[in-house]
Write a protein that holds these residues in place. Structure first.
Motif, PDB file in Angstrom:
ATOM      1  N   PHE A 181       4.295  -6.016   0.999  1.00 44.20           N
ATOM      2  CA  PHE A 181       3.531  -5.872  -0.245  1.00 44.20           C
ATOM      3  C   PHE A 181       3.892  -4.540  -0.894  1.00 44.20           C
ATOM      4  CE2 PHE A 181       1.279  -8.995   2.232  1.00 44.20           C
ATOM      5  CZ  PHE A 181       0.924  -9.954   1.285  1.00 44.20           C
ATOM      6  N   GLN A 182       5.169  -4.431  -1.244  1.00 44.13           N
ATOM      7  CA  GLN A 182       5.700  -3.190  -1.791  1.00 44.13           C
ATOM      8  C   GLN A 182       5.012  -2.804  -3.094  1.00 44.13           C
ATOM      9  OE1 GLN A 182       8.168  -1.744   0.169  1.00 44.13           O
ATOM     10  NE2 GLN A 182       7.914   0.119  -1.023  1.00 44.13           N
ATOM     11  N   GLY A 183       4.602  -3.802  -3.880  1.00 46.00           N
ATOM     12  CA  GLY A 183       3.932  -3.511  -5.150  1.00 46.00           C
ATOM     13  C   GLY A 183       2.636  -2.751  -4.940  1.00 46.00           C
ATOM     14  N   GLU A 184       1.858  -3.144  -3.935  1.00 46.89           N
ATOM     15  CA  GLU A 184       0.606  -2.439  -3.624  1.00 46.89           C
ATOM     16  C   GLU A 184       0.891  -1.023  -3.145  1.00 46.89           C
ATOM     17  OE1 GLU A 184      -2.392  -4.307  -1.258  1.00 46.89           O
ATOM     18  OE2 GLU A 184      -1.716  -6.323  -1.809  1.00 46.89           O
ATOM     19  N   VAL A 185       1.918  -0.906  -2.326  1.00 44.92           N
ATOM     20  CA  VAL A 185       2.290   0.411  -1.798  1.00 44.92           C
ATOM     21  C   VAL A 185       2.646   1.353  -2.938  1.00 44.92           C
ATOM     22  CG1 VAL A 185       4.072   1.636  -0.483  1.00 44.92           C
ATOM     23  CG2 VAL A 185       3.007  -0.415   0.474  1.00 44.92           C
ATOM     24  N   GLU A 186       3.409   0.845  -3.901  1.00 43.05           N
ATOM     25  CA  GLU A 186       3.803   1.675  -5.048  1.00 43.05           C
ATOM     26  C   GLU A 186       2.602   1.990  -5.925  1.00 43.05           C
ATOM     27  OE1 GLU A 186       7.325   1.910  -6.571  1.00 43.05           O
ATOM     28  OE2 GLU A 186       8.336   1.253  -4.750  1.00 43.05           O
ATOM     29  N   ALA A 187       1.768   0.993  -6.160  1.00 41.22           N
ATOM     30  CA  ALA A 187       0.609   1.202  -7.041  1.00 41.22           C
ATOM     31  C   ALA A 187      -0.367   2.206  -6.461  1.00 41.22           C
ATOM     32  CB  ALA A 187      -0.099  -0.136  -7.292  1.00 41.22           C
ATOM     33  N   ARG A 188      -0.513   2.181  -5.150  1.00 46.60           N
ATOM     34  CA  ARG A 188      -1.451   3.097  -4.497  1.00 46.60           C
ATOM     35  C   ARG A 188      -0.775   4.378  -4.011  1.00 46.60           C
ATOM     36  NH1 ARG A 188      -5.723  -0.734  -1.001  1.00 46.60           N
ATOM     37  NH2 ARG A 188      -7.289  -0.767  -2.660  1.00 46.60           N
ATOM     38  N   GLN A 189       0.511   4.524  -4.313  1.00 44.14           N
ATOM     39  CA  GLN A 189       1.260   5.735  -3.957  1.00 44.14           C
ATOM     40  C   GLN A 189       1.175   6.019  -2.452  1.00 44.14           C
ATOM     41  OE1 GLN A 189       3.120   7.835  -6.222  1.00 44.14           O
ATOM     42  NE2 GLN A 189       2.857   6.059  -7.530  1.00 44.14           N
ATOM     43  N   ILE A 190       1.348   4.977  -1.652  1.00 43.61           N
ATOM     44  CA  ILE A 190       1.288   5.125  -0.199  1.00 43.61           C
ATOM     45  C   ILE A 190       2.672   5.498   0.315  1.00 43.61           C
ATOM     46  CG2 ILE A 190       0.904   3.900   1.987  1.00 43.61           C
ATOM     47  CD1 ILE A 190      -1.139   2.176   0.397  1.00 43.61           C
ATOM     48  N   MET A 191       2.773   6.651   0.968  1.00 41.94           N
ATOM     49  CA  MET A 191       4.054   7.138   1.475  1.00 41.94           C
ATOM     50  C   MET A 191       3.979   7.529   2.931  1.00 41.94           C
ATOM     51  SD  MET A 191       5.581   9.272  -1.752  1.00 41.94           S
ATOM     52  CE  MET A 191       5.884   8.434  -3.316  1.00 41.94           C
ATOM     53  N   PRO A 238     -19.714  -8.256  12.268  1.00 40.99           N
ATOM     54  CA  PRO A 238     -19.134  -9.009  11.147  1.00 40.99           C
ATOM     55  C   PRO A 238     -19.340  -8.380   9.771  1.00 40.99           C
ATOM     56  CG  PRO A 238     -20.266 -10.488  12.662  1.00 40.99           C
ATOM     57  CD  PRO A 238     -20.643  -9.088  13.060  1.00 40.99           C
ATOM     58  N   ARG A 239     -20.192  -7.356   9.673  1.00 42.03           N
ATOM     59  CA  ARG A 239     -20.325  -6.661   8.389  1.00 42.03           C
ATOM     60  C   ARG A 239     -19.127  -5.738   8.143  1.00 42.03           C
ATOM     61  NH1 ARG A 239     -26.295  -4.296   7.483  1.00 42.03           N
ATOM     62  NH2 ARG A 239     -25.431  -4.077   5.364  1.00 42.03           N
ATOM     63  N   ILE A 240     -18.293  -5.625   9.149  1.00 43.49           N
ATOM     64  CA  ILE A 240     -17.037  -4.896   9.012  1.00 43.49           C
ATOM     65  C   ILE A 240     -15.928  -5.918   8.782  1.00 43.49           C
ATOM     66  CG2 ILE A 240     -15.364  -3.392  10.161  1.00 43.49           C
ATOM     67  CD1 ILE A 240     -17.697  -2.306  11.850  1.00 43.49           C
ATOM     68  N   ARG A 241     -15.172  -5.767   7.709  1.00 42.34           N
ATOM     69  CA  ARG A 241     -14.033  -6.632   7.415  1.00 42.34           C
ATOM     70  C   ARG A 241     -12.760  -5.794   7.471  1.00 42.34           C
ATOM     71  NH1 ARG A 241     -16.464 -10.690   8.539  1.00 42.34           N
ATOM     72  NH2 ARG A 241     -17.316 -12.229   7.076  1.00 42.34           N
ATOM     73  N   HIS A 242     -11.684  -6.400   7.978  1.00 47.12           N
ATOM     74  CA  HIS A 242     -10.438  -5.645   8.087  1.00 47.12           C
ATOM     75  C   HIS A 242      -9.236  -6.540   7.796  1.00 47.12           C
ATOM     76  CE1 HIS A 242      -7.043  -3.768  10.571  1.00 47.12           C
ATOM     77  NE2 HIS A 242      -7.215  -3.012   9.509  1.00 47.12           N
ATOM     78  N   VAL A 243      -8.321  -6.014   7.015  1.00 46.45           N
ATOM     79  CA  VAL A 243      -7.040  -6.681   6.787  1.00 46.45           C
ATOM     80  C   VAL A 243      -5.919  -5.689   7.073  1.00 46.45           C
ATOM     81  CG1 VAL A 243      -7.206  -6.180   4.307  1.00 46.45           C
ATOM     82  CG2 VAL A 243      -5.549  -7.858   5.121  1.00 46.45           C
ATOM     83  N   ALA A 244      -4.970  -6.108   7.906  1.00 45.53           N
ATOM     84  CA  ALA A 244      -3.789  -5.296   8.212  1.00 45.53           C
ATOM     85  C   ALA A 244      -2.663  -5.740   7.292  1.00 45.53           C
ATOM     86  CB  ALA A 244      -3.385  -5.486   9.678  1.00 45.53           C
ATOM     87  N   ILE A 245      -2.107  -4.796   6.532  1.00 45.60           N
ATOM     88  CA  ILE A 245      -1.141  -5.104   5.471  1.00 45.60           C
ATOM     89  C   ILE A 245       0.201  -4.471   5.796  1.00 45.60           C
ATOM     90  CG2 ILE A 245      -0.672  -4.955   2.993  1.00 45.60           C
ATOM     91  CD1 ILE A 245      -3.778  -4.308   2.757  1.00 45.60           C
ATOM     92  N   ASP A 246       1.237  -5.288   5.860  1.00 45.34           N
ATOM     93  CA  ASP A 246       2.590  -4.779   6.057  1.00 45.34           C
ATOM     94  C   ASP A 246       3.076  -4.208   4.726  1.00 45.34           C
ATOM     95  OD1 ASP A 246       5.229  -4.244   6.585  1.00 45.34           O
ATOM     96  OD2 ASP A 246       5.789  -6.302   7.097  1.00 45.34           O
ATOM     97  N   GLY A 247       3.257  -2.889   4.679  1.00 44.15           N
ATOM     98  CA  GLY A 247       3.660  -2.245   3.433  1.00 44.15           C
ATOM     99  C   GLY A 247       4.980  -2.757   2.891  1.00 44.15           C
ATOM    100  N   ALA A 248       5.898  -3.128   3.797  1.00 45.06           N
ATOM    101  CA  ALA A 248       7.195  -3.637   3.360  1.00 45.06           C
ATOM    102  C   ALA A 248       7.064  -5.015   2.716  1.00 45.06           C
ATOM    103  CB  ALA A 248       8.150  -3.713   4.550  1.00 45.06           C
TER     104      ALA A 248
END
Length: 534
Positions: free
Chosen positions: A162-172, A150-160
């Motif tokens: 949360f496009q704003g996060e994808v753009e802000a973090r320059q994820i391509m 439980p000291r490991i936390r994980h969130v799976a994020i659909d890039g489509a």
């Protein structure tokens, strides 16, 4: 949200839950929130052990909206999805429900202990797309690890989503994984690969285990279709068989649709790869995953040295290391890799929604990529070096019917251009006129074939001018006791069905070699004993 068939399957799976689960959803009035609510309500109905709770607006706090957590009641165990995990990720959702609900993950006991004893707090964020066949491996691995520790936390994020996060973090490129706010890795990763990066002593311990292994009769290097077939055929002979693999399934994992493997009308690459591994594991085969071969040492007992520093020994070796995507080798390609330069349209295509992209390559892979991308992006420019496209005519007809695709033949890509952060365009030479052209775009998908994984073998055995391993009719290389099969060899037509056949053939060739060499070893031993007596 779910059709009747999926609801029935889900209810059957949820019968395995042993501990109560709470689904906490963070929603608003948007369409995606409504869609997520429908999915989560269907899940709630699948088991009396599942309860649904909804938080809205300001109650969500810092949580992404829409998103949801799966929580084991009265514990710290939780898994988060900032996504509506359908498509390739539906299996990830089902596994997360089962594992949060107390059903054990299929992880080796020693690996589970390694996860439990990781020291530190880890917050992972995985940016993925629902059409990516590589992403579920990463999502499922990190979800399972977060349930174990439980000291490991994980969130799976659909890039489509949360496009704003994808753009802000320059994820391509997906999957892209962040750990505690910093980039941790990109591309397919399993539990063992993630642990190797987190646990600095893991590689040395793995090398010690490999060094302690006894001599194999047959050691297969590579876990793709050729390697899997070779291992099965060897194991069925009752001889000591091992498989050294960087990732089981190899290039097949990056293939979306398979429709030409005889007797299987249609499947997907990751499913086919999983079936290969399951078939191999049905036999007494020692599978050594996440290991890359670094050196081949010929001899009466052949040695294979790994990048981790281990040495494996075998009476015969079958090389089935496959191939990887070929680079276009122009300025800017490596600089902007995963910053606009991509090699998997199915994985990374959704990140370029509404943008302009180019596909380099006019064979089947290139034309298929252009067709797929045309349904997502604003415009596709396809560049083919030759005088005409090389794809099957049925694909070319489909390509010509698309209004947002431009095709240039006799086009030699000369440079990929960017602003230091991401791709902004490319230049190509119009070979018929000698003129240079510039195309403004945001993404470049390279689809120009494969290059064999043989750099580590140069100077050890005979390679063709293209770097492929030269083999005879039985798969024998220029080195006695060393055989090869699949895309890494000179055998023409790089197809899965051919690789499987070649793997079987090389294994039979190796077995025949073992019989002969065993007789020779016995003769040598007898002669040595007689000489000692004399």
């Amino acid at each position: 949200m779910l059709d009747a068939n999926l609801k029935t399957q889900l209810k059957s799976y949820m019968e395995r839950i042993t501990q109560p689960i709470e689904i906490v959803a963070f929603l608003d009035d948007g369409a995606k929130s409504q869609e997520m609510r429908g999915l989560l309500k269907d899940i709630e109905e699948s088991s009396a052990q599942i309860a649904y709770v909804e938080s809205r607006g300001a109650e969500a706090g810092d949580a992404r909206v829409p998103s949801f957590k799966l929580r084991r009641v009265n514990s710290d165990v939780e898994v988060t999805f900032a996504a509506i995990p359908m498509g390739h990720e539906f299996t990830s959702l089902v596994l997360a429900l089962l594992q949060v609900g107390g059903y054990p993950a299929k992880i080796e006991a020693d690996v589970i202990e390694q996860i439990r004893h990781l020291d530190g707090d880890y917050v992972f964020e995985t940016y993925m797309s629902l059409s990516c066949q590589n992403c579920p491996d990463v999502v499922q691995a990190l979800n399972a690890m977060s349930v174990v520790n439980p000291r490991i936390r994980h969130v799976a994020i659909d890039g489509a989503l949360f496009q704003g996060e994808v753009e802000a973090r320059q994820i391509m490129a997906v999957p892209t994984v962040y750990l505690n706010g910093e980039v941790f890795g990109q591309g397919r990763m399993g539990v063992e690969e993630i642990l190797q990066k987190l646990d600095t002593g893991a590689s040395a311990r793995a090398a010690d285990k490999l060094n302690a292994k006894e001599i194999f009769d047959v050691l297969v290097v590579g876990g793709g279709p050729a390697g899997a077939a070779a291992a099965i055929y060897a194991a069925r002979k009752g001889i000591r068989t091992g498989v050294l693999s960087e990732r089981f399934g190899g290039q097949v994992n990056d293939t979306l649709a398979i429709e030409n493997f005889v007797s299987v009308q249609e499947t997907e690459g990751p499913k086919f790869a999983a079936a290969l591994e399951a078939h191999v594991r049905a036999y007494d085969v020692d599978i050594m995953n996440t290991q890359r071969a670094a050196k081949l040492v010929p001899g009466k007992v052949v040695e294979v040295q790994t990048e981790s520093g281990a040495t494996l020994r075998a009476h015969s070796v079958i090389l089935a290391t496959g191939a990887r995507w070929r680079n276009v080798d122009v300025p800017g390609e490596q600089e902007y890799r995963n910053k606009g330069v991509a090699y998997c349209p199915h994985c990374d295509g959704p990140l370029f929604k509404g943008k302009r992209v180019s596909v380099i390559g006019g064979g089947n892979s290139g034309v298929e990529a252009a067709i797929d991308l045309a349904g997502i992006v604003s415009h596709v420019t396809l560049l083919e070096f030759g005088d005409q496209l090389r794809a099957d005519e049925v694909l070319q007809r489909k390509l010509r019917s698309l209004p947002n695709v431009t095709v240039h033949t006799q086009a030699q890509t000369t440079e990929i251009i960017g602003d230091g952060q991401k791709v902004t365009g490319l230049t190509y030479l119009e070979r018929s006129t000698g003129e240079r052209r510039h195309v403004e775009l945001e993404g470049v998908f390279v689809q120009i074939g494969l290059v064999p994984n043989t750099e580590w073998l140069k100077g050890t055995l005979a390679l063709s001018k293209h770097g492929e391993i030269e083999v005879d009719a039985k798969g024998q290389t220029s080195v006695p006791g060393v055989f090869a099969a699949g895309d890494v060899t000179t055998v023409p037509f790089k197809q899965i069905v051919i690789a499987v056949g070649e793997g079987a053939k090389a294994s039979l060739g190796a077995f025949e070699y073992l019989i002969r060499s065993s007789a020779e070893r016995e003769e040598d031993a007898t002669a040595a004993a007689n000489a000692t007596v004399a």
